[in-house]
Write an enzyme that holds these catalytic residues in place. Structure first.
Site, PDB file in Angstrom:
ATOM      1  N   SER A 151      39.753  31.896  35.227  1.00  8.63           N
ATOM      2  CA  SER A 151      39.008  32.533  36.307  1.00  8.63           C
ATOM      3  C   SER A 151      37.631  32.974  35.815  1.00  8.63           C
ATOM      4  O   SER A 151      36.826  32.133  35.404  1.00  8.63           O
ATOM      5  CB  SER A 151      39.828  33.695  36.876  1.00  8.63           C
ATOM      6  OG  SER A 151      39.305  34.145  38.103  1.00  8.63           O
ATOM      7  N   ASP A 227      46.117  28.398  45.132  1.00 10.50           N
ATOM      8  CA  ASP A 227      45.311  29.533  44.672  1.00 10.50           C
ATOM      9  C   ASP A 227      44.534  30.103  45.856  1.00 10.50           C
ATOM     10  O   ASP A 227      43.700  29.411  46.448  1.00 10.50           O
ATOM     11  CB  ASP A 227      44.366  29.034  43.577  1.00 10.50           C
ATOM     12  CG  ASP A 227      43.625  30.138  42.871  1.00 10.50           C
ATOM     13  OD1 ASP A 227      43.322  31.162  43.504  1.00 10.50           O
ATOM     14  OD2 ASP A 227      43.313  29.957  41.679  1.00 10.50           O
ATOM     15  N   HIS A 261      47.057  31.595  41.310  1.00  7.19           N
ATOM     16  CA  HIS A 261      46.069  32.071  40.329  1.00  7.19           C
ATOM     17  C   HIS A 261      46.712  32.907  39.216  1.00  7.19           C
ATOM     18  O   HIS A 261      46.005  33.465  38.381  1.00  7.19           O
ATOM     19  CB  HIS A 261      45.019  32.912  41.060  1.00  7.19           C
ATOM     20  CG  HIS A 261      43.695  33.026  40.371  1.00  7.19           C
ATOM     21  ND1 HIS A 261      42.802  31.974  40.273  1.00  7.19           N
ATOM     22  CD2 HIS A 261      43.085  34.083  39.760  1.00  7.19           C
ATOM     23  CE1 HIS A 261      41.719  32.367  39.636  1.00  7.19           C
ATOM     24  NE2 HIS A 261      41.859  33.647  39.306  1.00  7.19           N
TER      25      HIS A 261
END
Length: 282
Positions: A151, A227, A261
């Site tokens: 991320s 995600d 995620h």
């Protein structure tokens, strides 16, 4: 504490090696910092290569080491893992702790130019210069480095590798913020740390860096298709894909159906990334 000293604050035996947490005084960030390292069993008799892991928003050095399940494969491959924190700590700047996506836990791996952030928020210099020099002096590493992250940390890994040709043997990322100049997370962070001129932001955007400079490294990226941040437009892997195609940079972008995620996603595919890096680190 002198800036060249390490204080061991915790250690745990893991897969025949050691997971350790160290505290030190950072001259670059002007505060005390904690980072984690996994040293595989091979490090007890020889110097080993290292994978740098940069974590995402709200994380510390602990998340990856405790949740990713990476130690066993790292022990098999003889690769150390170094996990810095995600921002300066203990600086208590005005508003620093008010938002999850800016300030503490959200350094974005840039060098801030705007006051008051520029006094401490220089995470790029910290992870590419100060901390590598420190661990190289104190830990049994052989000087060969790879880099990865998730991320915000995936953004950081790509940017660190692209801005420093030759420093890393390989680079990969999980669900990176691949085009931060064009998403809400990046625009918020960059305007705060770097100012309101978008021209100053492009040097910290992996897609823009590839478009302008290319890359000597091939890229490995995993992206979960379930995600929610992908659906929200925060990650923009399509921009990275387009930039790589136009610049002739090899990119393996694996879209993983059903994965979100979370660290379940990372734990599922971390062995693939470790083996990818180990092959380059040899």
């Amino acid at each position: 504490m002198p800036s060249d000293a390490l204080e061991l604050i915790a250690e745990n035996r893991s897969f025949g090696g050691w997971h350790r947490r160290y505290r030190h005084r950072s001259a670059v960030l002007d505060c005390e910092m904690i980072f984690a390292v996994y040293l595989p069993p091979q490090a007890e008799s020889t110097r080993v290569p290292a994978l740098w892991w940069l974590s995402g928003l709200t994380c510390t050095d602990e998340n990856f080491m405790q949740k990713a399940g990476a130690h066993g494969v790292a022990a098999e491959l003889g690769v150390a893992i170094i996990a810095p924190d995600t921002s300066p700590r203990g600086t208590d700047l005005p508003g620093e702790h008010d938002r999850y996506d800016f300030g503490s836990g959200a350094g974005f791996y840039v060098n801030a130019t705007q006051a008051p952030w520029n006094a401490h928020y220089r995470m790029y210099d910290y992870v590419t210069e100060e901390l590598p020099a420190l661990v190289g002096e104190h830990l049994p590493l052989n000087g060969r480095h790879a880099i990865s992250g998730h991320s915000m940390g995936g953004h950081g890994a790509l940017v660190c590798a692209l801005r420093n040709p030759g420093q890393y043997t390989s680079v990969s990322a999980f669900a990176p913020i691949a085009n931060p100049t064009q998403c809400a997370w990046g625009q918020k962070a960059f305007s705060g740390y770097l100012g309101d001129d978008p021209a100053a932001w492009t040097a910290w955007d992996a897609s823009e860096l590839i478009r302008e400079h290319g890359s000597e490294l091939s890229l490995l990226v995993d992206q979960g298709e379930a995600d929610n941040f992908l659906a929200d437009g925060q990650l923009r892997p399509e921009a990275l894909e387009t930039a790589c195609r136009e610049a002739g940079v090899p990119l393996t972008l694996r879209r993983q159906p059903g994965y979100d995620h979370s660290y379940f996603f990372i734990a599922t595919f971390i062995a693939d990334h470790l083996r990818h890096h180990a092959a380059a680190l040899r």
